[in-house]
Structure formats: C-alpha cells, structure tokens
Design a protein around this motif. Structure first.
Motif, mmCIF file in Angstrom:
data_model
loop_
_atom_site.group_PDB
_atom_site.id
_atom_site.type_symbol
_atom_site.label_atom_id
_atom_site.label_comp_id
_atom_site.label_asym_id
_atom_site.label_seq_id
_atom_site.Cartn_x
_atom_site.Cartn_y
_atom_site.Cartn_z
ATOM 1 N N PRO A 117 0.701 -1.400 0.064
ATOM 2 C CA PRO A 117 0.094 -0.265 -0.053
ATOM 3 C C PRO A 117 0.829 1.306 -0.064
ATOM 4 C CG PRO A 117 -0.781 -1.137 1.802
ATOM 5 C CD PRO A 117 0.577 -1.924 1.371
ATOM 6 N N TYR A 118 0.407 2.160 -0.755
ATOM 7 C CA TYR A 118 1.177 3.880 -1.143
ATOM 8 C C TYR A 118 -0.008 4.544 -0.938
ATOM 9 C CZ TYR A 118 3.242 7.346 -3.726
ATOM 10 O OH TYR A 118 3.508 8.319 -3.485
ATOM 11 N N GLY A 119 -0.205 4.770 0.463
ATOM 12 C CA GLY A 119 -0.927 5.935 0.674
ATOM 13 C C GLY A 119 -2.210 5.175 0.774
ATOM 14 N N ARG A 120 -3.543 6.235 0.097
ATOM 15 C CA ARG A 120 -5.030 5.509 0.667
ATOM 16 C C ARG A 120 -5.596 4.417 -0.290
ATOM 17 N NH1 ARG A 120 -8.126 9.919 3.679
ATOM 18 N NH2 ARG A 120 -7.638 10.414 5.837
ATOM 19 N N THR A 121 -5.041 4.838 -1.585
ATOM 20 C CA THR A 121 -5.068 4.781 -2.902
ATOM 21 C C THR A 121 -4.301 3.993 -3.474
ATOM 22 O OG1 THR A 121 -5.515 6.981 -3.852
ATOM 23 C CG2 THR A 121 -7.628 5.809 -2.780
ATOM 24 N N TYR A 122 -3.690 3.758 -3.522
ATOM 25 C CA TYR A 122 -2.486 3.655 -4.369
ATOM 26 C C TYR A 122 -1.280 2.688 -3.778
ATOM 27 C CZ TYR A 122 -3.548 8.269 -6.206
ATOM 28 O OH TYR A 122 -4.591 8.936 -7.379
ATOM 29 N N VAL A 123 -1.100 1.373 -4.131
ATOM 30 C CA VAL A 123 0.306 0.369 -4.574
ATOM 31 C C VAL A 123 0.791 0.961 -5.072
ATOM 32 C CG1 VAL A 123 -1.965 -0.488 -3.532
ATOM 33 C CG2 VAL A 123 -1.579 -1.148 -6.152
ATOM 34 N N LEU A 124 2.656 -0.017 -4.531
ATOM 35 C CA LEU A 124 3.401 -0.322 -5.107
ATOM 36 C C LEU A 124 4.112 -1.494 -5.891
ATOM 37 C CD1 LEU A 124 5.822 2.286 -3.231
ATOM 38 C CD2 LEU A 124 5.016 2.845 -5.652
ATOM 39 N N SER A 125 4.250 -2.407 -6.325
ATOM 40 C CA SER A 125 4.426 -3.474 -7.071
ATOM 41 C C SER A 125 6.242 -3.982 -6.148
ATOM 42 C CB SER A 125 4.474 -3.815 -8.518
ATOM 43 O OG SER A 125 5.564 -2.747 -8.569
ATOM 44 N N LEU A 126 5.901 -5.041 -5.926
ATOM 45 C CA LEU A 126 7.120 -5.524 -5.122
ATOM 46 C C LEU A 126 8.674 -5.520 -6.601
ATOM 47 C CD1 LEU A 126 6.376 -8.852 -3.308
ATOM 48 C CD2 LEU A 126 5.814 -6.268 -2.440
ATOM 49 N N ALA A 127 8.071 -5.218 -7.037
ATOM 50 C CA ALA A 127 9.716 -4.911 -8.468
ATOM 51 C C ALA A 127 9.672 -3.827 -8.342
ATOM 52 C CB ALA A 127 8.511 -5.088 -9.704
ATOM 53 N N GLU A 128 9.047 -2.902 -8.592
ATOM 54 C CA GLU A 128 8.833 -0.941 -7.983
ATOM 55 C C GLU A 128 10.144 -1.202 -6.848
ATOM 56 O OE1 GLU A 128 6.834 3.269 -8.746
ATOM 57 O OE2 GLU A 128 6.223 1.243 -8.406
ATOM 58 N N VAL A 129 9.875 -1.890 -6.284
ATOM 59 C CA VAL A 129 10.419 -1.368 -4.464
ATOM 60 C C VAL A 129 12.069 -2.144 -4.821
ATOM 61 C CG1 VAL A 129 10.298 -2.530 -2.222
ATOM 62 C CG2 VAL A 129 7.717 -1.464 -3.226
ATOM 63 N N PHE A 130 11.796 -3.990 -4.695
ATOM 64 C CA PHE A 130 12.904 -4.299 -4.597
ATOM 65 C C PHE A 130 13.511 -3.311 -5.527
ATOM 66 C CE2 PHE A 130 10.312 -8.527 -3.575
ATOM 67 C CZ PHE A 130 10.948 -7.600 -2.601
ATOM 68 N N PHE A 131 13.675 -3.485 -6.984
ATOM 69 C CA PHE A 131 14.335 -2.485 -7.921
ATOM 70 C C PHE A 131 14.933 -0.973 -7.037
ATOM 71 C CE2 PHE A 131 15.622 -0.130 -11.402
ATOM 72 C CZ PHE A 131 16.278 -0.565 -12.353
ATOM 73 N N THR A 132 14.236 -0.713 -6.764
ATOM 74 C CA THR A 132 14.385 1.168 -6.322
ATOM 75 C C THR A 132 15.846 0.890 -4.876
ATOM 76 O OG1 THR A 132 12.594 1.842 -6.792
ATOM 77 C CG2 THR A 132 14.038 2.993 -5.453
ATOM 78 N N VAL A 133 14.465 -0.198 -4.421
ATOM 79 C CA VAL A 133 16.048 -0.202 -3.320
ATOM 80 C C VAL A 133 17.358 -1.005 -3.318
ATOM 81 C CG1 VAL A 133 16.329 -1.717 -1.345
ATOM 82 C CG2 VAL A 133 14.422 -0.931 -1.711
ATOM 83 N N GLY A 134 16.940 -2.098 -4.403
ATOM 84 C CA GLY A 134 18.915 -2.775 -5.212
ATOM 85 C C GLY A 134 19.302 -1.121 -5.923
#
Length: 590
Positions: A117-134
């Motif tokens: 979850p990203y805010g009230r109505t938005y979400v982030l895919s795990l691909a987006e999270v993992f790629f950003t962190v990596g």
C-alpha cells in the motif's frame, strides 16, 4: 588503487592564491589525486554494474524465448493426441524439469502482482520496491566506499559525478520505442518501473551533492555559472520528482506531461552548463528521447497512410457508458493482447494527446493464414473520467459519425499463450477487452491447427448484468463455433445481481454494432463486423435462479444464443488449483 594514509584533517589551513581568494582545504589535500581518480573511475564502475544487470536480462530473455519455442513445438507434435483430463492426484511430486518454470512463474507473480500500500488508494509493486532499493544500495555503495569514514571531500563530488553519468538511462527507460525493450523482452510498462526507480535514486544523489555545498552559498559564489546552474538543475529535478508522484500523474496526466517536458528541458540546460566537460551525457539523453519521438512519428505515418478514411474512425455509443470505435484500413500488424495509442485531435484537450487502448479484435488473415497487411481496428471503451468521458459525450452527439483519428503502435508484450495446453483467462469489468482477443486468437489458431491449447477457462466478473455488453455477444458466438480439439469453459460471474435481467430490446442505443468480429461470418473468425446490427444484447431470463456449484446461476439469452452466468464472486484460487491438477500439460494464467 587503494589508499594507505589518512586523509588531511578538516582543520588543515588554507593556502592563498595570488588573487587573495582562499582555496578550500580539500583542494590542497594530498588525497586530492585519489579523490579525482575516484570521481573518474567509480561512475564507470557503476555503468559496468548496470550493463551486467542488463546483460543478464538479455540472456534470460533469450533463454525464455528458446524455452517457449521448444515447449510449443513439443506440444504441437502431440496435437492430435485425444484430449483427456488427467485424474487429480494431488500428492504427486513435481518433476525437477518443471522447477525453472515454477521459479520463473513465482518470480513474476511476486514481482508484478504482489503490492505494498502507498497512501490510501495507491500501491507499489514489489518489483518497483526491490529495484529501487537495490539500485539505491548500489549507488550509495559506490558513493561512500573508500571515503575514510564518509569524509565529505571523498563523496561530495563523487555523488554528483555518478548521478550525472546515469541520467542518460532515464529516456531509455521512459520511451516506448527503446532498445532495452527489444533486447530484454520487457514491455515499456514494466521498464517504466525502472525509469521511476532510477529517477528517485538519482534525486537522492543530487540532494547529497547539493546540500554539502549549502554552506558555501554566498552571493559571490551564486553568481558563478557552476553554482547557479547546479542550483537550477537541482530545483528543476526536485519539481520533476514532486509532480511525478502517482496522485499527480493519475489526476491530471495531460498537465503532468506538459510540465514534465518543460522541467526536463530546464534540468538538462542546467546540467549542460554545470558540467560542460561531460556534456556528452546530456546529448545522449537528448538523442535517446529524439529517437523515441522520431520512431513514433515514422510509425504513425506508416500505419495511417492511404486514403482519408485511413485517418478517421467511426464512433458509436453502444450502451449507457460504452463506446465502439472502428478505425478502418490501417496498415498495421499486431498480436492479440497488444494495445495502441489513439490520437483524436477534435476530442482531446491537447491536439496530439495520445491515450492507450487495447485492440478488441484480432488481425484478419488470408487463405494461407498470414496476417493481412491492411485491416480494421476495433475498440470498446468504457466511459470513466477525463478523456473517455469526453469521448462518450462526443459519441452521443455524433452517434455513428466519424472523427479524425491517428494510431501509434502496436505496443505491449502479450503472454505466450500458444505454448500451453490449458489457458486460464481472468478479467474484471472492462478488463475483458484484453482477455477476449486472447480467446479469439486461441480459437483462430485452433482452427488452423497452429496451437497446442486444448482447454480454455474464461473467467469474467462484472457488477451488473448491464455490464455484460458487447463481450457477451462474442463469447456466445465463440462458444457455438468451437473446433472439436478445443474445450471452452465460460464462467461469467455477476457480483451485484438483483431482480430480473433487464431487456435491452427497448433501448435503441443497444441495437448498434456490438461485436468486434464474427466467428460465423463468411470471411471466417478473423473478420470484424462493420455496420452490422445485433438483435439484442440480453433479452430475457430463461430459467430462474438455481443452485449450481458454489453460486446461484441464471441463463440469459443474447442475440446469438444463451449464456450462463453465475451470481457471486469467482473463487479464483479454487479454479486455478482445479485446472492445474486436472491438466496433463502446462497451464497459463493471465
């Protein structure tokens, strides 16, 4: 090269030049040559890291295509084997040969379907999270490694140098026509995740590079070109970051696009004059962007060439919130499941504003099964907000009329459905515009004996019976004209059904063309209906509610026969598990 001595103390005295200006202590440090070496070499090492990652993606893409082709050929060799459902065994151990495919499938599900979850109505895919962190971790490592306790003289300039040489990745990952998509097989939608991740990471490096110089922001320094151009670039990129957040993009995309282009131009100007000796990277940025734009323009000219009819579309309001758009005689070839960008200058707020829509029909084919070079494009669009609402209002005012329309595409990487024996297609609401073409393509290929698919489970969930629309006509016709080698299980779920199914015979707008193609027409499965009129979309209930399976069911009558619907939500996990256990071959879930 490694360091063996200690860096100069921050309290080292400053030397004075002949002009009387104080020289910062770090410029006189004995470590200065090493710091300059780091600034020159470490950004190149980051590129080696990025290039290696892209190379691995290319290798994985090649292996994937070879596996898909090999599996399809092996299944086609057994095409004439009678279809028999294997008895569910449940306790059999999976073969080790299936392990790579299971790992690949698991990775795709986790990366692109699991969200945070990203805010009230938005979400982030795990691909987006993992790629950003990596990516962030990699850049921070190269920014602070060998900095002797994170001393500022070692990392301050290095962060700027690394960011400067990474900027050219952004247009590569933002463009719809780019070499990365061609080499890796990743669609531009997935690559755009990398674009956002890299932009956010580079913004962090820009802030690190800029904030360590804040204490030297004097009136005299800010009049120097290197200072004020750096500030200009930082402010512009910060504005790009804020205006690119998902709420801003979603609520005002057209405005976001204009602001985005203007701010990028300001940012590039600042970077060019801030570090003119590295201006090659700015020109590469501009070159990649121009390549994408030029490719789109040339493709549009090619697709929309011909008579004036090839640059227009017939627009029809087919229900209370849906539109049929038919673009005749386009010079285009595409695969089922792909989409194009439509430009309708007289409807859009901006004349060359482009909006993506999935093509609802499949390409016409000649007698030898080859795709026709000239064909119609059919779209079914549900009116929501913004552009689609304006398009629907235009259709009501000019029902059955024409509107200038240009096509850019096709785009997208459809799933390799023709390398499986069982295909499960799942859609909710208007998402059926993606799964219907895939179904039509399977049926068409089955007639030509060009697919190993033996069973299709089509799951479609809608809120009300009124939402069944044009797709119910197509599904009814397909269900009646199947080849003996293909089994189709239609599971239409109505989640908010109440009372009787309304008769649409009295609604005049519902008697307009509803189907993108006619499986039973004289031209065959691949021919779109042009100008035909269906009798009714749904007329009456034949049977009352009956208990069947996990939900109540109703049988409704369409213009081409009956269609059974189920009341309630589908149990997707149970459906998928059942088909996996029953299938004697690989199963695809889309």
């Amino acid at each position: 090269m490694s360091a063996t001595a200690h860096a100069a103390s921050p309290s080292s005295s400053s030397a004075s030049s002949g002009g009387g200006h104080a020289i910062p202590s770090h410029l006189n440090s004995p470590w200065r040559p090493y710091q300059l070496w780091q600034r020159r070499v470490y950004p190149n090492q980051v590129w080696i890291f990025v290039g290696t990652a892209l190379g691995l993606l290319v290798i994985f893409n090649i292996i994937h295509h070879l596996r898909v082709r090999s599996r399809k050929n092996a299944l086609l060799r057994n095409l004439n084997v009678p279809t028999e459902k294997a008895e569910p065994t449940g306790n059999n151990t999976a073969s080790w040969r299936r392990l790579p495919r299971a790992v690949e499938t698991g990775f795709k599900i986790a990366a692109f379907r699991w969200t945070i979850p990203y805010g009230r109505t938005y979400v982030l895919s795990l691909a987006e999270v993992f790629f950003t962190v990596g990516y962030l971790a990699a850049l921070l490592i190269w920014s602070f490694i060998n900095s002797h306790g994170a001393q500022q003289p070692f990392w301050s300039q290095r962060t700027g140098a690394i960011a400067y040489k990474q900027f050219m990745l952004l247009p590569l990952l933002a463009g719809k026509n780019n070499i990365i998509t061609l080499l890796t097989g990743l669609s531009y939608e997935k690559i755009n995740i990398m674009h956002r991740a890299i932009a956010r990471t580079l913004f962090i490096l820009i802030l690190l590079h800029t904030f360590q110089k804040v204490e030297s922001f004097s009136r005299a320094n800010l009049t120097q070109e290197r200072y004020y151009t750096g500030v200009m670039g930082t402010v512009a990129f910060g504005a790009i970051f804020l205006t690119s957040l998902r709420p801003a993009r979603s609520n005002a995309f057209e405005l976001f696009l204009i602001i985005h282009i203007i701010l990028v131009a300001v940012f590039l100007a600042g970077m060019y004059f801030h570090q003119p000796e590295d201006s090659l990277y700015v020109w590469l940025f501009v070159g990649f962007w121009l390549f994408d734009r030029a490719s789109r323009v040339l493709r549009m000219i090619f697709v929309n060439r011909g008579e004036s009819a090839s640059r227009s579309a017939t627009i029809t309001a087919i229900s209370q919130d849906s539109i049929q758009l038919v673009l005749p005689n386009r010079q285009i070839k595409w695969n089922a499941g792909q989409h194009v960008f439509l430009i309708l200058p007289t409807v859009s707020n901006i004349p060359f504003e482009a909006h993506p829509f999935t093509i609802a029909n499949i390409p016409e084919r000649d007698q030898r099964g080859n795709k026709s070079s000239e064909t119609d494009l059919v779209f079914y669009i549900r009116a929501m907000d913004g552009f689609t609402r304006k398009l629907y209002e235009y259709a009501q005012a000019h029902n059955g009329g024409t509107v200038p329309a240009l096509v850019d595409g096709p785009y997208g990487v459809p799933p390799p459905i023709h390398s499986f024996t069982t295909v499960i297609l799942i859609a909710g609401g208007s998402g059926v515009s993606f799964t219907v073409p895939l179904l039509l393509d399977i049926v068409s290929a089955a007639r030509r004996q060009k697919t190993p698919v033996k069973r299709v489970v089509f799951v479609w969930s809608v809120k009300n019976y009124e939402d069944l629309g044009w797709a119910s006509e197509v599904l009814t016709m397909v269900n009646q004209t199947l080849t003996p080698t293909l089994s189709l299980d239609l599971r239409i779920h109505v989640t908010r059904a109440s009372g009787l199914v309304p008769s649409l015979e009295s609604e005049k707008q519902a008697t307009d063309p509803m189907s993108p193609m006619s499986p039973i027409s004289e031209k065959g499965l691949d021919s779109p209906i042009k100008g035909s009129r269906t009798d009714v979309m749904i007329s009456t209930i034949e049977d009352g509610s009956t208990q069947g399976g996990h939900s109540m069911s109703k049988v409704v009558k369409t213009g081409h026969g009956s269609l059974k619907t189920r009341i309630g939500r589908p149990d997707l996990s149970a459906i998928i598990q059942e088909e996996i256990q029953a299938s004697s071959g690989p199963v695809s879930v889309n």
